[in-house]
Design a protein around this motif. Structure first.
Motif, PDB file in Angstrom:
ATOM      1  N   GLN A 132       0.586  21.266   3.480  1.00  0.00           N
ATOM      2  CA  GLN A 132      -0.663  21.441   2.729  1.00  0.00           C
ATOM      3  C   GLN A 132      -1.736  20.470   3.204  1.00  0.00           C
ATOM      4  OE1 GLN A 132       0.459  21.062  -1.437  1.00  0.00           O
ATOM      5  NE2 GLN A 132      -0.435  23.097  -1.695  1.00  0.00           N
ATOM      6  N   LEU A 133      -1.329  19.213   3.378  1.00  0.00           N
ATOM      7  CA  LEU A 133      -2.278  18.192   3.814  1.00  0.00           C
ATOM      8  C   LEU A 133      -2.812  18.478   5.213  1.00  0.00           C
ATOM      9  CD1 LEU A 133      -0.490  15.023   2.462  1.00  0.00           C
ATOM     10  CD2 LEU A 133      -2.874  15.615   2.004  1.00  0.00           C
ATOM     11  N   ALA A 134      -1.914  18.921   6.095  1.00  0.00           N
ATOM     12  CA  ALA A 134      -2.327  19.175   7.482  1.00  0.00           C
ATOM     13  C   ALA A 134      -3.354  20.306   7.513  1.00  0.00           C
ATOM     14  CB  ALA A 134      -1.115  19.520   8.339  1.00  0.00           C
ATOM     15  N   PRO A 189      10.166   9.037  -0.245  1.00  0.00           N
ATOM     16  CA  PRO A 189       9.503  10.305  -0.579  1.00  0.00           C
ATOM     17  C   PRO A 189       8.159  10.405   0.143  1.00  0.00           C
ATOM     18  CG  PRO A 189      10.144   9.079  -2.561  1.00  0.00           C
ATOM     19  CD  PRO A 189      10.346   8.163  -1.411  1.00  0.00           C
ATOM     20  N   PHE A 190       7.717  11.626   0.395  1.00  0.00           N
ATOM     21  CA  PHE A 190       6.342  11.814   0.867  1.00  0.00           C
ATOM     22  C   PHE A 190       5.565  12.384  -0.313  1.00  0.00           C
ATOM     23  CE2 PHE A 190       2.644  13.550   2.797  1.00  0.00           C
ATOM     24  CZ  PHE A 190       2.333  12.608   3.757  1.00  0.00           C
ATOM     25  N   PRO A 191       4.468  11.732  -0.694  1.00  0.00           N
ATOM     26  CA  PRO A 191       3.852  12.045  -1.995  1.00  0.00           C
ATOM     27  C   PRO A 191       3.100  13.373  -2.000  1.00  0.00           C
ATOM     28  CG  PRO A 191       2.498  10.504  -0.792  1.00  0.00           C
ATOM     29  CD  PRO A 191       3.718  10.725   0.051  1.00  0.00           C
ATOM     30  N   PRO A 192       2.786  13.864  -3.191  1.00  0.00           N
ATOM     31  CA  PRO A 192       1.960  15.069  -3.305  1.00  0.00           C
ATOM     32  C   PRO A 192       0.561  14.803  -2.741  1.00  0.00           C
ATOM     33  CG  PRO A 192       2.476  14.151  -5.473  1.00  0.00           C
ATOM     34  CD  PRO A 192       3.215  13.342  -4.471  1.00  0.00           C
ATOM     35  N   PRO A 193      -0.119  15.856  -2.248  1.00  0.00           N
ATOM     36  CA  PRO A 193      -1.416  15.665  -1.594  1.00  0.00           C
ATOM     37  C   PRO A 193      -2.395  14.835  -2.412  1.00  0.00           C
ATOM     38  CG  PRO A 193      -0.684  17.910  -1.308  1.00  0.00           C
ATOM     39  CD  PRO A 193       0.336  17.250  -2.186  1.00  0.00           C
ATOM     40  N   GLU A 194      -2.461  15.042  -3.725  1.00  0.00           N
ATOM     41  CA  GLU A 194      -3.482  14.305  -4.495  1.00  0.00           C
ATOM     42  C   GLU A 194      -3.247  12.797  -4.467  1.00  0.00           C
ATOM     43  OE1 GLU A 194      -1.606  16.737  -5.522  1.00  0.00           O
ATOM     44  OE2 GLU A 194      -0.644  16.316  -7.444  1.00  0.00           O
ATOM     45  N   LEU A 195      -2.028  12.366  -4.303  1.00  0.00           N
ATOM     46  CA  LEU A 195      -1.777  10.924  -4.173  1.00  0.00           C
ATOM     47  C   LEU A 195      -2.068  10.451  -2.747  1.00  0.00           C
ATOM     48  CD1 LEU A 195       1.471   9.931  -6.135  1.00  0.00           C
ATOM     49  CD2 LEU A 195      -0.835   9.026  -6.404  1.00  0.00           C
ATOM     50  N   PHE A 196      -1.574  11.198  -1.775  1.00  0.00           N
ATOM     51  CA  PHE A 196      -1.784  10.791  -0.369  1.00  0.00           C
ATOM     52  C   PHE A 196      -3.275  10.687  -0.059  1.00  0.00           C
ATOM     53  CE2 PHE A 196      -2.167  11.471   4.196  1.00  0.00           C
ATOM     54  CZ  PHE A 196      -1.235  10.569   4.682  1.00  0.00           C
ATOM     55  N   MET A 197      -4.052  11.594  -0.672  1.00  0.00           N
ATOM     56  CA  MET A 197      -5.497  11.628  -0.413  1.00  0.00           C
ATOM     57  C   MET A 197      -6.198  10.326  -0.811  1.00  0.00           C
ATOM     58  SD  MET A 197      -6.292  14.680   0.831  1.00  0.00           S
ATOM     59  CE  MET A 197      -7.949  15.164   0.385  1.00  0.00           C
ATOM     60  N   GLN A 198      -5.548   9.518  -1.652  1.00  0.00           N
ATOM     61  CA  GLN A 198      -6.173   8.243  -2.039  1.00  0.00           C
ATOM     62  C   GLN A 198      -6.243   7.260  -0.872  1.00  0.00           C
ATOM     63  OE1 GLN A 198      -4.297   6.344  -5.369  1.00  0.00           O
ATOM     64  NE2 GLN A 198      -4.496   8.125  -6.697  1.00  0.00           N
ATOM     65  N   LEU A 199      -5.385   7.438   0.128  1.00  0.00           N
ATOM     66  CA  LEU A 199      -5.318   6.456   1.223  1.00  0.00           C
ATOM     67  C   LEU A 199      -6.608   6.456   2.033  1.00  0.00           C
ATOM     68  CD1 LEU A 199      -1.754   7.016   2.678  1.00  0.00           C
ATOM     69  CD2 LEU A 199      -2.686   4.839   1.873  1.00  0.00           C
ATOM     70  N   PRO A 200      -7.269   5.296   2.156  1.00  0.00           N
ATOM     71  CA  PRO A 200      -8.477   5.260   2.969  1.00  0.00           C
ATOM     72  C   PRO A 200      -8.232   5.718   4.414  1.00  0.00           C
ATOM     73  CG  PRO A 200      -8.279   3.269   1.662  1.00  0.00           C
ATOM     74  CD  PRO A 200      -7.014   4.035   1.459  1.00  0.00           C
ATOM     75  N   ARG A 201      -7.063   5.450   5.003  1.00  0.00           N
ATOM     76  CA  ARG A 201      -6.814   5.822   6.397  1.00  0.00           C
ATOM     77  C   ARG A 201      -5.865   7.006   6.492  1.00  0.00           C
ATOM     78  NH1 ARG A 201     -10.159   1.971   8.888  1.00  0.00           N
ATOM     79  NH2 ARG A 201      -9.928   3.469  10.579  1.00  0.00           N
ATOM     80  N   THR A 237       0.849  -1.202   0.000  1.00  0.00           N
ATOM     81  CA  THR A 237       0.000   0.000   0.000  1.00  0.00           C
ATOM     82  C   THR A 237       0.883   1.251   0.000  1.00  0.00           C
ATOM     83  OG1 THR A 237      -1.671  -1.218   1.280  1.00  0.00           O
ATOM     84  CG2 THR A 237      -1.899   1.191   1.155  1.00  0.00           C
ATOM     85  N   LEU A 238       1.627   1.456   1.107  1.00  0.00           N
ATOM     86  CA  LEU A 238       2.353   2.728   1.246  1.00  0.00           C
ATOM     87  C   LEU A 238       3.534   2.850   0.282  1.00  0.00           C
ATOM     88  CD1 LEU A 238       2.434   3.248   5.134  1.00  0.00           C
ATOM     89  CD2 LEU A 238       0.873   4.240   3.463  1.00  0.00           C
ATOM     90  N   TRP A 239       4.333   1.794   0.169  1.00  0.00           N
ATOM     91  CA  TRP A 239       5.555   1.906  -0.658  1.00  0.00           C
ATOM     92  C   TRP A 239       5.233   2.355  -2.092  1.00  0.00           C
ATOM     93  CZ3 TRP A 239      10.802   1.897   0.028  1.00  0.00           C
ATOM     94  CH2 TRP A 239      11.594   1.718  -1.100  1.00  0.00           C
ATOM     95  N   PRO A 240       4.329   1.643  -2.813  1.00  0.00           N
ATOM     96  CA  PRO A 240       4.058   2.126  -4.175  1.00  0.00           C
ATOM     97  C   PRO A 240       3.413   3.510  -4.205  1.00  0.00           C
ATOM     98  CG  PRO A 240       2.629   0.258  -3.610  1.00  0.00           C
ATOM     99  CD  PRO A 240       3.637   0.383  -2.516  1.00  0.00           C
ATOM    100  N   LEU A 241       2.511   3.788  -3.261  1.00  0.00           N
ATOM    101  CA  LEU A 241       1.849   5.102  -3.281  1.00  0.00           C
ATOM    102  C   LEU A 241       2.869   6.221  -3.048  1.00  0.00           C
ATOM    103  CD1 LEU A 241      -1.266   6.129  -3.308  1.00  0.00           C
ATOM    104  CD2 LEU A 241      -0.677   6.850  -1.002  1.00  0.00           C
TER     105      LEU A 241
END
Ligand code: ADP
Ligand code: F6P
Length: 480
Positions: free
Chosen positions: A204-206, A165-177, A92-96
């Motif tokens: 930005q996400l925070a 890396p920590f992904p851009p918000p639009e990718l992180f937002m896909q995570l259900p949790r 989940t996290l590694w590819p995202l």
């Protein structure tokens, strides 16, 4: 009574697996991976405690200290290994987090296991931290741990460092949790990343998801100030320089050169066998150069070291099959008897043999599609004290922000990649010397000890923590 430390490091892996020698002796077994390489250099010789998984399944045997460093193993069952490590962390996290170069999979069962295992790591850390200690949590496997430790031990200082890396918000937002994952990380007092862009993404996400206020260097969340920032991780430059000058390594390098072909230019890649590393793109570029007649096996050879990694994860198995087929095809089509186009080595190497490979390579090809840092690139530079050799480096490796004198390339652009490989092969010795000197000056100034000092003095303003670390390791004695 459990021994406690003033510095506790919490990472998924301990630096050794569970097969400690029968006499109880315990040696550093450097598992391949940037995190183990980095932490090994700074913790050896300290009285810190390292909390982590020992690599086995089921009850964790107590582990002896490594010198003064204490190890606190965390046990994982077979189901936990699948749900937490292979599942949520690495499917989940590694590819995202790596730009979704492979499709992330969201599985509710994995999430529950991830949370349970994170809680176990947090409890272990809380147990071994002395009052007022600093607890430094590492990487995406343990993203909930900072907040959990805060609940268990409000007296300790909590650091978190993200090696990937920590992904851009639009990718992180896909995570259900996503809410829990973001809040978990912000339980720390200081959250460090490899690049500034990551701190910007988190700010930005925070703001968007947690209603927090803040900027790229600090976020006000839950009535506290969480500091954030970039701390690009590095290597033990002195160690690699000393290692690569050892007589054993120089002899090995001479032998390798002889075996590969005295007059041939050697291209080298060293990766964990991971889809983020761009191995397939690289093989395509190399194969097209052979097809176009721009390089010939009689004067060029490639060595691809691909150390086995996460072998039970499906996407890694598929990748291994594809790479092995492609290497076979390229050798079948372009190799000659006794003269393969590519040497493919799917095995771990010890540090001295890796150093010998670095000494042998005319061109080091480091072309990940996305990489938090990529320490292999820095190791190559450190090993080339004679200012020879070319580094071809992906723009999408964290190291690209620092190693600006590398031959930088977009690995998705096959024509660009082919041209850059040729530029590196054809570069003049004077050009290579200038580039290598500039890159080595940078990493010498910004080595792993500087990284740890910068991070720990940001975590603890008194500077006490940073002063407890060794400034640099003693140079290795020659073992010919
Ligand atoms: P990652 O953390 O994604 O694996 P890095 O390039 O940052 O990537 O770190 C890889 C580390 O693993 C380096 O220190 C490198 O020397 C080590 N390593 C890579 N390949 C091997 C191998 N075949 N055998 C032993 N160590 C390896
Ligand atoms: O550097 C990123 C990282 O995920 C580390 O956390 C890890 O130690 C390394 O890659 C190797 O991966 P693994 O521990 O899954 O073998």
């Amino acid at each position: 009574m459990m021994r406690q430390s003033s510095l506790v490091v919490v990472a998924n892996r301990l630096p050794l697996d569970d097969n400690v020698a029968p006499d109880g002796a315990c040696e550093w077994r450097r598992s391949p991976g940037g995190l183990a390489s980095a932490l090994h250099a700074i913790l050896e010789g300290t009285t810190a405690t390292w909390v982590g998984w020992g690599g086995g399944i089921g009850a964790a045997p107590p582990l002896p200290d490594i010198g003064t460093l204490r190890l606190r193993p965390v046990a994982l069952s077979e189901d936990e290994l699948r749900g937490y490590y292979e599942g949520f962390a690495n499917t989940t996290l590694w590819p995202l987090y790596h730009d979704a170069v492979e499709q992330p999979v969201f599985d509710r069962g994995w999430w529950e296991t991830y949370r349970t295992v994170n809680r176990r790591f947090a409890e272990a850390a809380a147990e071994v931290a002395e009052p007022g200690a600093a607890v430094w949590v590492q990487d995406y496997h343990l993203q909930l741990v900072p907040q959990m430790i805060r609940e268990l031990r409000p007296d300790v200082l909590i650091g978190f460092f993200m090696h990937v890396p920590f992904p851009p918000p639009e990718l992180f937002m896909q995570l259900p949790r996503r809410l829990e994952l973001l809040g978990g990380m912000l339980g720390a007092d200081l959250v460090g990343f490899q690049r500034e862009q990551a701190a910007h993404n988190v700010a930005q996400l925070a703001g968007k998801m947690l209603g927090a206020r803040g900027a790229d260097d600090a976020i006000i969340y839950d009535g506290r100030v969480v500091r954030t920032g970039a701390f690009p991780v590095s290597i033990d430059v002195t160690e690699m320089e000393a290692l690569s000058a050892r007589p054993y390594v120089l002899n090995q390098a001479r032998q390798l050169k002889h075996d590969l072909g005295q007059h041939k230019k050697v291209l080298l890649s060293v990766d964990r066998l991971d889809y983020t590393k761009g191995i397939e793109h690289r093989l395509t570029a190399y194969s097209e150069l052979l097809r176009d007649g721009r390089i010939k096996v009689r004067d060029t050879v490639m060595v691809q070291v691909a150390v086995p990694s996460r072998e039970r994860v499906e996407s890694y198995r598929g990748l291994k099959d594809r790479i092995e087929r492609e290497v076979g095809r390229i050798n079948g089509e372009y190799g000659r008897v006794g003269e393969p186009a590519i040497h493919y080595l799917n095995q771990p190497f010890d540090r001295a043999d890796l150093a010998a490979l670095y000494r042998t390579a005319d061109v080091m090809v480091v072309t990940p599609l996305r990489d938090g840092m990529n320490l292999v690139a820095k190791e190559y530079v450190a090993a080339r004290a004679d200012d020879t050799g070319a580094l071809v480096l992906s723009e999408f490796a964290g190291a690209a922000a620092e190693l600006q004198d590398a031959f930088q390339v977009n690995p998705h652009d096959l024509d660009g990649l082919k041209k850059t490989l040729l530029d590196a092969l054809d570069a003049t010795p004077a050009d290579l010397r200038r580039r290598m000197q500039a890159m080595r000056a940078h990493i010498t100034e910004n080595d792993i000890h500087a990284w740890a000092r910068a991070y720990l003095s940001a975590l603890d303003h008194t500077g006490q923590l940073a002063r407890r670390l060794p400034r640099q390791r003693a140079v290795l004695a020659d073992r010919a």
